[in-house]
Write a protein that holds these residues in place. Structure first.
Motif, PDB file in Angstrom:
ATOM      1  N   PRO A  89       0.760  -1.224  -0.143  1.00 45.41           N
ATOM      2  CA  PRO A  89       0.024  -0.133   0.025  1.00 45.41           C
ATOM      3  C   PRO A  89       0.804   1.273  -0.036  1.00 45.41           C
ATOM      4  CG  PRO A  89      -1.112  -1.665   1.537  1.00 45.41           C
ATOM      5  CD  PRO A  89       0.460  -2.142   1.010  1.00 45.41           C
ATOM      6  N   ILE A  90       2.039   1.213   0.467  1.00 42.98           N
ATOM      7  CA  ILE A  90       3.001   2.390   0.538  1.00 42.98           C
ATOM      8  C   ILE A  90       3.339   2.802  -0.967  1.00 42.98           C
ATOM      9  CG2 ILE A  90       5.170   3.426   1.300  1.00 42.98           C
ATOM     10  CD1 ILE A  90       4.956   1.178   3.757  1.00 42.98           C
ATOM     11  N   LEU A  91       3.447   1.832  -1.606  1.00 39.52           N
ATOM     12  CA  LEU A  91       3.738   2.059  -3.286  1.00 39.52           C
ATOM     13  C   LEU A  91       2.713   2.400  -4.062  1.00 39.52           C
ATOM     14  CD1 LEU A  91       5.640  -1.268  -3.402  1.00 39.52           C
ATOM     15  CD2 LEU A  91       6.712   0.991  -3.004  1.00 39.52           C
ATOM     16  N   ALA A  92       1.304   2.852  -3.561  1.00 35.20           N
ATOM     17  CA  ALA A  92       0.344   3.114  -4.307  1.00 35.20           C
ATOM     18  C   ALA A  92       0.417   4.367  -5.295  1.00 35.20           C
ATOM     19  CB  ALA A  92      -0.840   3.389  -3.431  1.00 35.20           C
ATOM     20  N   GLY A  93       0.250   4.295  -6.330  1.00 36.51           N
ATOM     21  CA  GLY A  93       0.585   5.492  -7.564  1.00 36.51           C
ATOM     22  C   GLY A  93       1.746   5.314  -8.152  1.00 36.51           C
ATOM     23  N   ALA A  94       2.737   4.447  -7.604  1.00 35.00           N
ATOM     24  CA  ALA A  94       4.099   4.359  -8.312  1.00 35.00           C
ATOM     25  C   ALA A  94       3.983   3.572  -9.826  1.00 35.00           C
ATOM     26  CB  ALA A  94       4.990   3.591  -7.450  1.00 35.00           C
ATOM     27  N   ARG A  95       4.689   4.089 -10.633  1.00 36.31           N
ATOM     28  CA  ARG A  95       4.539   3.540 -12.003  1.00 36.31           C
ATOM     29  C   ARG A  95       6.108   2.812 -12.202  1.00 36.31           C
ATOM     30  NH1 ARG A  95       0.438   2.981 -11.307  1.00 36.31           N
ATOM     31  NH2 ARG A  95      -1.359   3.794 -12.075  1.00 36.31           N
ATOM     32  N   HIS A  96       7.129   3.310 -11.504  1.00 39.34           N
ATOM     33  CA  HIS A  96       8.460   2.636 -11.873  1.00 39.34           C
ATOM     34  C   HIS A  96       9.216   2.414 -10.700  1.00 39.34           C
ATOM     35  CE1 HIS A  96       7.385   5.263 -15.405  1.00 39.34           C
ATOM     36  NE2 HIS A  96       7.979   4.027 -16.138  1.00 39.34           N
ATOM     37  N   ILE A  97       9.464   1.126 -10.333  1.00 35.15           N
ATOM     38  CA  ILE A  97      10.168   0.473  -9.255  1.00 35.15           C
ATOM     39  C   ILE A  97      11.448  -0.309  -9.454  1.00 35.15           C
ATOM     40  CG2 ILE A  97       9.538  -0.805  -7.091  1.00 35.15           C
ATOM     41  CD1 ILE A  97       6.699  -0.058  -7.208  1.00 35.15           C
ATOM     42  N   MET A  98      12.428  -0.160  -8.616  1.00 36.94           N
ATOM     43  CA  MET A  98      13.540  -1.052  -8.763  1.00 36.94           C
ATOM     44  C   MET A  98      13.106  -2.037  -7.614  1.00 36.94           C
ATOM     45  SD  MET A  98      16.645   1.003  -9.819  1.00 36.94           S
ATOM     46  CE  MET A  98      16.948   1.814 -11.353  1.00 36.94           C
ATOM     47  N   ILE A  99      13.473  -3.441  -7.709  1.00 31.71           N
ATOM     48  CA  ILE A  99      13.399  -4.413  -6.553  1.00 31.71           C
ATOM     49  C   ILE A  99      14.765  -4.966  -6.550  1.00 31.71           C
ATOM     50  CG2 ILE A  99      12.215  -6.123  -5.505  1.00 31.71           C
ATOM     51  CD1 ILE A  99       9.687  -5.333  -7.036  1.00 31.71           C
ATOM     52  N   TYR A 166      18.404   4.411 -15.321  1.00 30.32           N
ATOM     53  CA  TYR A 166      16.972   4.597 -15.153  1.00 30.32           C
ATOM     54  C   TYR A 166      16.908   5.436 -13.790  1.00 30.32           C
ATOM     55  CZ  TYR A 166      16.477   0.954 -18.393  1.00 30.32           C
ATOM     56  OH  TYR A 166      16.304   0.173 -19.563  1.00 30.32           O
ATOM     57  N   ARG A 167      15.699   5.905 -13.968  1.00 24.10           N
ATOM     58  CA  ARG A 167      15.244   6.652 -12.650  1.00 24.10           C
ATOM     59  C   ARG A 167      13.770   6.170 -12.551  1.00 24.10           C
ATOM     60  NH1 ARG A 167      16.902   9.356  -8.485  1.00 24.10           N
ATOM     61  NH2 ARG A 167      18.694  10.565  -9.714  1.00 24.10           N
ATOM     62  N   VAL A 168      13.419   5.922 -11.063  1.00 25.74           N
ATOM     63  CA  VAL A 168      12.351   5.237 -10.528  1.00 25.74           C
ATOM     64  C   VAL A 168      11.800   6.141  -9.276  1.00 25.74           C
ATOM     65  CG1 VAL A 168      12.972   3.055 -11.497  1.00 25.74           C
ATOM     66  CG2 VAL A 168      13.532   3.750  -9.287  1.00 25.74           C
ATOM     67  N   GLU A 169      10.429   5.824  -9.155  1.00 29.26           N
ATOM     68  CA  GLU A 169      10.054   6.300  -7.897  1.00 29.26           C
ATOM     69  C   GLU A 169      10.451   5.647  -6.615  1.00 29.26           C
ATOM     70  OE1 GLU A 169       6.262   6.723 -10.310  1.00 29.26           O
ATOM     71  OE2 GLU A 169       7.943   5.658 -10.634  1.00 29.26           O
ATOM     72  N   TRP A 170      10.620   4.376  -6.618  1.00 33.17           N
ATOM     73  CA  TRP A 170      10.782   3.678  -5.224  1.00 33.17           C
ATOM     74  C   TRP A 170      12.092   2.487  -5.720  1.00 33.17           C
ATOM     75  CZ3 TRP A 170       9.457   4.061  -0.467  1.00 33.17           C
ATOM     76  CH2 TRP A 170       8.431   5.096  -0.034  1.00 33.17           C
ATOM     77  N   ALA A 171      12.754   2.481  -4.810  1.00 33.83           N
ATOM     78  CA  ALA A 171      13.642   1.202  -4.670  1.00 33.83           C
ATOM     79  C   ALA A 171      13.351   0.323  -3.588  1.00 33.83           C
ATOM     80  CB  ALA A 171      15.194   1.454  -4.431  1.00 33.83           C
ATOM     81  N   ILE A 172      12.989  -0.966  -3.675  1.00 29.44           N
ATOM     82  CA  ILE A 172      12.513  -1.845  -2.803  1.00 29.44           C
ATOM     83  C   ILE A 172      13.802  -2.905  -2.519  1.00 29.44           C
ATOM     84  CG2 ILE A 172      10.930  -3.515  -1.714  1.00 29.44           C
ATOM     85  CD1 ILE A 172       8.989  -2.330  -3.991  1.00 29.44           C
ATOM     86  N   ARG A 200      19.555   5.630  -7.790  1.00 28.59           N
ATOM     87  CA  ARG A 200      18.360   6.198  -9.069  1.00 28.59           C
ATOM     88  C   ARG A 200      17.109   6.111  -8.517  1.00 28.59           C
ATOM     89  NH1 ARG A 200      20.920   8.833 -11.507  1.00 28.59           N
ATOM     90  NH2 ARG A 200      19.635   8.371 -13.070  1.00 28.59           N
ATOM     91  N   ALA A 201      16.566   5.934  -7.346  1.00 28.65           N
ATOM     92  CA  ALA A 201      15.312   6.136  -6.793  1.00 28.65           C
ATOM     93  C   ALA A 201      14.960   7.472  -6.008  1.00 28.65           C
ATOM     94  CB  ALA A 201      14.687   4.858  -5.822  1.00 28.65           C
ATOM     95  N   THR A 202      13.679   8.100  -6.259  1.00 33.36           N
ATOM     96  CA  THR A 202      13.311   8.988  -5.329  1.00 33.36           C
ATOM     97  C   THR A 202      13.162   8.751  -3.999  1.00 33.36           C
ATOM     98  OG1 THR A 202      12.176   9.955  -7.583  1.00 33.36           O
ATOM     99  CG2 THR A 202      11.721  10.868  -5.366  1.00 33.36           C
ATOM    100  N   ARG A 203      12.490   7.678  -3.775  1.00 38.38           N
ATOM    101  CA  ARG A 203      12.560   7.196  -2.378  1.00 38.38           C
ATOM    102  C   ARG A 203      13.177   5.713  -2.172  1.00 38.38           C
ATOM    103  NH1 ARG A 203       6.669   8.207   0.308  1.00 38.38           N
ATOM    104  NH2 ARG A 203       8.138   8.383   2.065  1.00 38.38           N
ATOM    105  N   SER A 204      13.351   5.417  -1.007  1.00 38.08           N
ATOM    106  CA  SER A 204      13.522   3.887  -0.855  1.00 38.08           C
ATOM    107  C   SER A 204      13.010   3.363   0.329  1.00 38.08           C
ATOM    108  CB  SER A 204      15.220   4.008  -0.705  1.00 38.08           C
ATOM    109  OG  SER A 204      15.720   4.670   0.481  1.00 38.08           O
ATOM    110  N   MET A 205      12.849   1.873   0.247  1.00 35.75           N
ATOM    111  CA  MET A 205      12.269   1.210   1.170  1.00 35.75           C
ATOM    112  C   MET A 205      12.960  -0.258   1.666  1.00 35.75           C
ATOM    113  SD  MET A 205       8.521  -1.142   0.897  1.00 35.75           S
ATOM    114  CE  MET A 205       7.480   0.257   0.663  1.00 35.75           C
ATOM    115  N   ILE A 206      13.357  -0.421   2.710  1.00 36.54           N
ATOM    116  CA  ILE A 206      14.056  -1.522   3.321  1.00 36.54           C
ATOM    117  C   ILE A 206      12.652  -2.602   3.621  1.00 36.54           C
ATOM    118  CG2 ILE A 206      15.735  -2.699   4.614  1.00 36.54           C
ATOM    119  CD1 ILE A 206      17.553  -0.459   4.197  1.00 36.54           C
ATOM    120  N   VAL A 207      12.967  -3.827   3.368  1.00 39.19           N
ATOM    121  CA  VAL A 207      11.864  -4.891   3.639  1.00 39.19           C
ATOM    122  C   VAL A 207      12.771  -5.975   4.626  1.00 39.19           C
ATOM    123  CG1 VAL A 207      10.013  -4.292   2.470  1.00 39.19           C
ATOM    124  CG2 VAL A 207      11.814  -5.899   1.661  1.00 39.19           C
TER     125      VAL A 207
END
Length: 257
Positions: A89-99, A166-172, A200-207
């Motif tokens: 749910p935190i990623l809602a609205g994102a269109r480009h992600i790196m995982i 590349y440039r993305v909204e999120w890195a997970i 390369r990500a605007t925001r980053s998330m660690i899981v």
């Protein structure tokens, strides 16, 4: 004689940590029949030797490696499913992600595949790419590089050069260990890739699940002020939790069912 007693006591501490994930000073003091100050000095010595990591009121064994990906997939399944459910749910609205690669990120990718559409995912992990394939609206871009069989992912200079385009909204990203200094990985090559993904990500998330707390591995790939969100199954307590929040990182700690 005193030196010998000290050496035997410290070997006993290390032996205890082989069977318990963490030890508290108060418990060890009673168990070994010595003062709390003696245990603190032992902890200081063992920390300087790189054998343990200090925690709030105790210590954990420092590790330099972790099981391969296939083995990790069998561990902490419920915790990883909880983390995945909380993270998407935190990623809602994102269109480009790196995982990044890892067992937990594969669980996140599975959840993405059943809950999100019209998404482009850039990854170096074959496991992540495979589980995303069930959703035809998710476009997967696979990074090239040198294949690391144990991790099921691509690494190396070619992978890094590719991601830099590349440039993305999120890195997970996953992690082998989380401590006061930040997130670290047992595989140096993976940490190099994770660092670039964060850049390369605007925001980053660690899981990461709670077994990663107060663990340190050879390759630190970020400190906490570079992380926007940590998603975990339990709330990190003591100095670790304070350090993470103090750096401005949001902790999303799930409640177990």
């Amino acid at each position: 004689m005193a030196a010998n007693k000290k050496s035997l006591r410290q070997q006993r501490i290390l032996s205890e940590l082989e069977h318990e994930p963490s030890l508290r000073i108060a418990d060890l003091s009673g168990r070994l029949n010595v003062s709390s100050e003696t245990i603190r000095r032992d902890f200081d010595d063992l920390t300087e030797q790189g054998l343990i990591n200090r925690t709030y009121g105790g210590a954990v064994r420092r590790q330099s490696s972790e099981p391969g990906l296939n083995e990790r997939h069998k561990l902490h399944i419920a915790e990883r499913e909880i983390i995945a459910k909380q993270s998407v749910p935190i990623l809602a609205g994102a269109r480009h992600i790196m995982i990044g690669s890892g067992a937990t990120t594969v669980h996140v990718a599975k959840r993405l595949a059943i809950t999100m559409n019209d998404l482009t995912v850039i990854t170096h992990s074959f496991g992540v790419a495979t589980v995303l394939a069930i959703n035809p609206t998710i476009r997967v871009i696979m990074a090239p590089g040198l294949y690391h069989a144990q991790e099921g992912a691509m690494h190396g200079a070619q992978t890094i050069r590719f991601l830099e385009n590349y440039r993305v909204e999120w890195a997970i990203l996953g992690a082998s260990g989380l401590d006061d200094d930040g997130a670290s990985d047992a595989l140096i090559e993976a940490a190099d890739v994770y660092s670039v993904m964060m850049e390369r990500a605007t925001r980053s998330m660690i899981v990461a699940d709670h077994t990663k707390f107060n663990q340190a591995f050879p390759a630190r790939y970020c400190d906490w002020n570079a992380v926007d969100v940590l998603v975990c199954d339990e709330n990190p307590m003591g100095t670790l939790g304070g350090t993470i929040r103090g750096a401005g990182c949001t902790i999303k700690a799930a409640s177990k069912p």
